[in-house]
Motif scaffolding. Structure first.
Motif, short mmCIF file in Angstrom:
data_model
loop_
_atom_site.label_atom_id
_atom_site.label_comp_id
_atom_site.label_asym_id
_atom_site.label_seq_id
_atom_site.Cartn_x
_atom_site.Cartn_y
_atom_site.Cartn_z
N ALA A 48 40.52 18.42 29.66
CA ALA A 48 39.75 17.19 29.92
C ALA A 48 40.12 16.11 28.91
CB ALA A 48 38.26 17.49 29.86
N MET A 49 40.25 16.50 27.64
CA MET A 49 40.63 15.54 26.60
C MET A 49 42.05 15.01 26.82
SD MET A 49 38.04 15.16 24.62
CE MET A 49 38.75 14.40 23.17
N ILE A 50 42.96 15.92 27.19
CA ILE A 50 44.35 15.53 27.43
C ILE A 50 44.44 14.57 28.62
CG2 ILE A 50 46.61 16.38 28.21
CD1 ILE A 50 46.06 18.92 26.56
N ASN A 51 43.74 14.89 29.70
CA ASN A 51 43.76 14.03 30.88
C ASN A 51 43.14 12.67 30.60
OD1 ASN A 51 45.01 15.89 32.59
ND2 ASN A 51 43.08 16.86 33.14
N LEU A 52 42.10 12.66 29.75
CA LEU A 52 41.48 11.39 29.38
C LEU A 52 42.46 10.53 28.59
CD1 LEU A 52 38.84 9.74 29.41
CD2 LEU A 52 38.22 10.85 27.25
N GLY A 53 43.18 11.16 27.66
CA GLY A 53 44.18 10.42 26.89
C GLY A 53 45.35 9.97 27.74
N ASN A 54 45.67 10.79 28.75
CA ASN A 54 46.81 10.47 29.61
C ASN A 54 46.54 9.29 30.54
OD1 ASN A 54 49.53 11.18 30.27
ND2 ASN A 54 48.80 12.01 32.21
N LEU A 55 45.27 8.90 30.66
CA LEU A 55 44.95 7.69 31.44
C LEU A 55 45.60 6.45 30.83
CD1 LEU A 55 41.14 8.25 32.21
CD2 LEU A 55 43.05 8.39 33.83
#
Length: 256
Positions: A171-178
């Motif tokens: 979830a943190m990685i996907n948030l940063g990948n935005l």
């Protein structure tokens, strides 16, 4: 609107997945008799009966979107979330079966309806992807369910902490990948998510068995846990297969 080829593919996919599931669970149920006690078998039969009914309503929801009767949008997601919260605030008391079962069917319907958006895109790329994803999901779920049934009691319960940590990290990685928009990170997250959800099938199945052994007979709530495992695996397989098909088409165009 569904074109003839699309309708044919959806129908074929449903029949193939249903036949494969029936064959797998018939063999599984025969072997369960020697491994599980009668009360647990009865509880699990209710759990998987509700799971089958929920998957059926999800299929109906997807068809509603694909046929153009009512197209999915934010409303579907909000209704599904509202029903999940309704289930959470309506614990099983032995007298509210109809109410909770209706909520479960509603969750299945609106989850499938919102999934219709993805199915529409995948069918446009190649309708056969739906067949492959259905068979893949059924195979993964059946195999891991059998592993959880016949493994030593509580063997996979240790996965709970690992899987939740993996979900939080993703979830943190996907948030940063935005912000970074990295396709490599997106692909890693997609494949990792598939492995994590496969792990949840093992964990949730054994957790359901342990909950029943401790006195919980909430088969509706237990089937909801497995339903989201199935939907999550199916959704990720659809995306992975669609991306692979799209990449192959692009390579062919380049070569030509």
């Amino acid at each position: 609107m569904l074109y003839p080829l699309e309708s044919e593919s959806v129908f074929y996919a449903t029949n193939m997945a249903t036949s494969f599931a029936n064959f797998s669970f018939q063999r599984l149920s025969q072997q369960m008799g020697a491994k599980l006690d009668s009360r647990l078998r009865q509880h699990l039969s209710k759990v998987y009966g509700c799971l089958a009914a929920t998957c059926t309503t999800a299929t109906v929801g997807s068809i509603i979107h694909l046929s153009g009767i009512w197209e999915a949008g934010l409303l579907s997601a909000f209704v599904s979330l509202g029903l999940i919260l309704g289930m959470a605030f309506t614990p099983d008391n032995g007298k509210n079966f109809v109410q909770r079962f209706s909520m479960l069917m509603g969750i299945g319907l609106f989850t499938g309806h919102s999934l219709g958006l993805l199915l529409e895109q995948v069918i446009y790329i190649n309708p056969a992807i739906v067949v492959t994803a259905l068979i893949g999901t059924t195979t993964i779920f059946s195999s891991l369910t059998a592993s959880a049934f016949f493994a030593k009691r509580g063997k996979y319960l240790y996965l709970g902490g690992i899987l939740m940590s993996a979900l939080s990290t993703m979830a943190m990685i996907n948030l940063g990948n935005l912000f970074f928009r990295s396709y490599i990170v997106q692909d890693i997250s997609l494949y990792l998510g598939l492995f994590v959800m496969a792990g949840f099938v093992l964990f949730d199945t054994q957790m359901i068995m342990e909950k029943h052994n401790m006195g919980s007979n909430d088969f509706i709530g237990h089937s909801l846990e497995l339903f989201y495992d199935v939907i999550s695996i199916f959704r990720r397989l659809l995306v992975i297969l669609a991306q692979r098909e799209d990449n192959n088409e692009r390579r062919k165009r380049k070569n030509n």
